[in-house]
Design an enzyme around this catalytic site. Sequence first.
Site, PDB file in Angstrom:
ATOM      1  N   LYS A   1      -4.615 -20.236  10.344  1.00 30.66           N
ATOM      2  CA  LYS A   1      -4.452 -20.801  11.694  1.00 30.66           C
ATOM      3  C   LYS A   1      -5.487 -20.105  12.578  1.00 30.66           C
ATOM      4  O   LYS A   1      -5.171 -19.477  13.598  1.00 30.66           O
ATOM      5  CB  LYS A   1      -2.999 -20.572  12.157  1.00 30.66           C
ATOM      6  CG  LYS A   1      -2.621 -21.241  13.463  1.00 30.66           C
ATOM      7  CD  LYS A   1      -2.463 -22.738  13.380  1.00 30.66           C
ATOM      8  CE  LYS A   1      -2.202 -23.321  14.760  1.00 30.66           C
ATOM      9  NZ  LYS A   1      -2.289 -24.801  14.801  1.00 30.66           N
TER      10      LYS A   1
ATOM     11  N   ASP B   1       4.835 -19.289   1.962  1.00 31.89           N
ATOM     12  CA  ASP B   1       6.269 -19.472   1.758  1.00 31.89           C
ATOM     13  C   ASP B   1       6.664 -20.899   2.157  1.00 31.89           C
ATOM     14  O   ASP B   1       7.339 -21.608   1.402  1.00 31.89           O
ATOM     15  CB  ASP B   1       7.039 -18.448   2.608  1.00 31.89           C
ATOM     16  CG  ASP B   1       8.539 -18.599   2.454  1.00 31.89           C
ATOM     17  OD1 ASP B   1       9.006 -18.756   1.312  1.00 31.89           O
ATOM     18  OD2 ASP B   1       9.253 -18.568   3.476  1.00 31.89           O
TER      19      ASP B   1
ATOM     20  N   ASP C   1       7.468 -24.487  -0.497  1.00 33.82           N
ATOM     21  CA  ASP C   1       8.734 -25.249  -0.504  1.00 33.82           C
ATOM     22  C   ASP C   1       8.420 -26.723  -0.272  1.00 33.82           C
ATOM     23  O   ASP C   1       8.979 -27.609  -0.924  1.00 33.82           O
ATOM     24  CB  ASP C   1       9.691 -24.763   0.597  1.00 33.82           C
ATOM     25  CG  ASP C   1      10.689 -23.724   0.094  1.00 33.82           C
ATOM     26  OD1 ASP C   1      10.327 -22.980  -0.837  1.00 33.82           O
ATOM     27  OD2 ASP C   1      11.811 -23.665   0.630  1.00 33.82           O
TER      28      ASP C   1
ATOM     29  N   ASP D   1      -1.226 -26.430   9.895  1.00 30.23           N
ATOM     30  CA  ASP D   1      -0.485 -27.638  10.310  1.00 30.23           C
ATOM     31  C   ASP D   1      -1.064 -28.869   9.621  1.00 30.23           C
ATOM     32  O   ASP D   1      -0.340 -29.725   9.099  1.00 30.23           O
ATOM     33  CB  ASP D   1      -0.474 -27.781  11.848  1.00 30.23           C
ATOM     34  CG  ASP D   1      -1.833 -27.548  12.500  1.00 30.23           C
ATOM     35  OD1 ASP D   1      -2.795 -27.163  11.792  1.00 30.23           O
ATOM     36  OD2 ASP D   1      -1.941 -27.754  13.729  1.00 30.23           O
TER      37      ASP D   1
ATOM     38  N   TYR E   1       5.736 -10.493   7.239  1.00 29.03           N
ATOM     39  CA  TYR E   1       6.796  -9.952   6.389  1.00 29.03           C
ATOM     40  C   TYR E   1       6.812  -8.429   6.432  1.00 29.03           C
ATOM     41  O   TYR E   1       7.863  -7.815   6.305  1.00 29.03           O
ATOM     42  CB  TYR E   1       6.595 -10.393   4.931  1.00 29.03           C
ATOM     43  CG  TYR E   1       7.133 -11.757   4.608  1.00 29.03           C
ATOM     44  CD1 TYR E   1       6.530 -12.900   5.105  1.00 29.03           C
ATOM     45  CD2 TYR E   1       8.245 -11.899   3.783  1.00 29.03           C
ATOM     46  CE1 TYR E   1       7.023 -14.154   4.789  1.00 29.03           C
ATOM     47  CE2 TYR E   1       8.746 -13.151   3.464  1.00 29.03           C
ATOM     48  CZ  TYR E   1       8.128 -14.275   3.964  1.00 29.03           C
ATOM     49  OH  TYR E   1       8.615 -15.512   3.649  1.00 29.03           O
TER      50      TYR E   1
END
Length: 365
Positions: free
Chosen positions: A189, A245, A249, A221, A142
């Site tokens: 990750k 983020d 969701d 993942d 970001y």
Amino acid sequence: MNKKIVILPGDGIGKEVTTEGKKVLEKIAEDFGHSFEFDQAIIGHDAIESTGNALPDETLAKLKNCDAILFGAVGHPKYDNDPTLRVRPEQGLLKMRKELGLYANLRPIKLFDELLEASSIKADVLRGADILFFRELTGDVYFGEKGRKDDGNTAYDIMVYQRYEIERIAHKAFQAARTRRKKVTSVDKANVLESSRLWRETVQEIGKQYPDITLEHQFVDSAAMKLIRAPRSFDVVLTGNLFGDILTDEASQIAGSMGMLASASVGDRVGLYEPIHGSAHDITGKGIANPLASILSVALLLDISFGMKEESETVLKAVSDTLKAGYRTADIADANTSKNKILNTQSMGTQILEKLSMASVSLNK
Ligand code: IPM
Ligand code: MN
């Protein structure tokens, strides 16, 4: 207590839901004898239209000079369909997070029992799920260097983390775990990304200072899969900006709807409270948006920024009682029952105020 609160409705349904959130703040002030002074400011698409800037200086000055911020959402379809526009509503939100040092985004995934059937996940898998996300909010892709080269044919966004950025949010996550089920799952990750290897190394180091907390690491993942397969296996989840983020969701489906999820963004100074959902222009102006995420954000605001535990719990109870009574906005309605009473945004707000009135009657007894 005297407190200054800035209301930042933003765009789309942000305006509709914060109107209801503000009414809850007013009611709490009245019932508990506090004095909340409100101010309002612009951000996002609206601010671009009137000033050319997604976060005008005047807004920023107000935000720097208040005790808490209740924010709605920013965005507009015009920008989604035209990636070449350079001034964008989201820049207002990102700049605000950076300028106010809001590096920790708390996203509680709390499932109200009444909404078990509203989720697309099986009730048996969900029952009892209670997760607290700590999403890092001022680093990562970001805020890393971004740009184009080769005549615009190559684009990059650098994923970058500094050790101190990881340390400070890790401390917050471990401290929160102490008040919960004493487990932190750090998500990264690290099998591929160097920034994730620094993330993991740093979280392991900080974890040594919290021997009473169980620390586990998951790759993003696999975490995405386990959230749906076994949501109860998570307590506190600690992760970076981009992964957080996306995962939150996804996790909103555990709570039934995006319309139920509140968040708190905190750092060293003022706190900002907002639903995790966006401006939702597809339903803007229809009056059907769910105001509960904004109202639950108010509960977080009262608790975290003002230390008003009882006030905060009163709001949570009003939400729970309203759901128990069968009131629903369309997004959380259960199609398999006729017992739901479907309300629009404003009447859902009014129901919450009524439940708060009942609570204040019993308080004053
Ligand atoms: C959120 C939103 C924002 C984000 C957007 C609007 C920039 O999706 O708060 O989750 O990506 O952080
Ligand atoms: Mn998001």
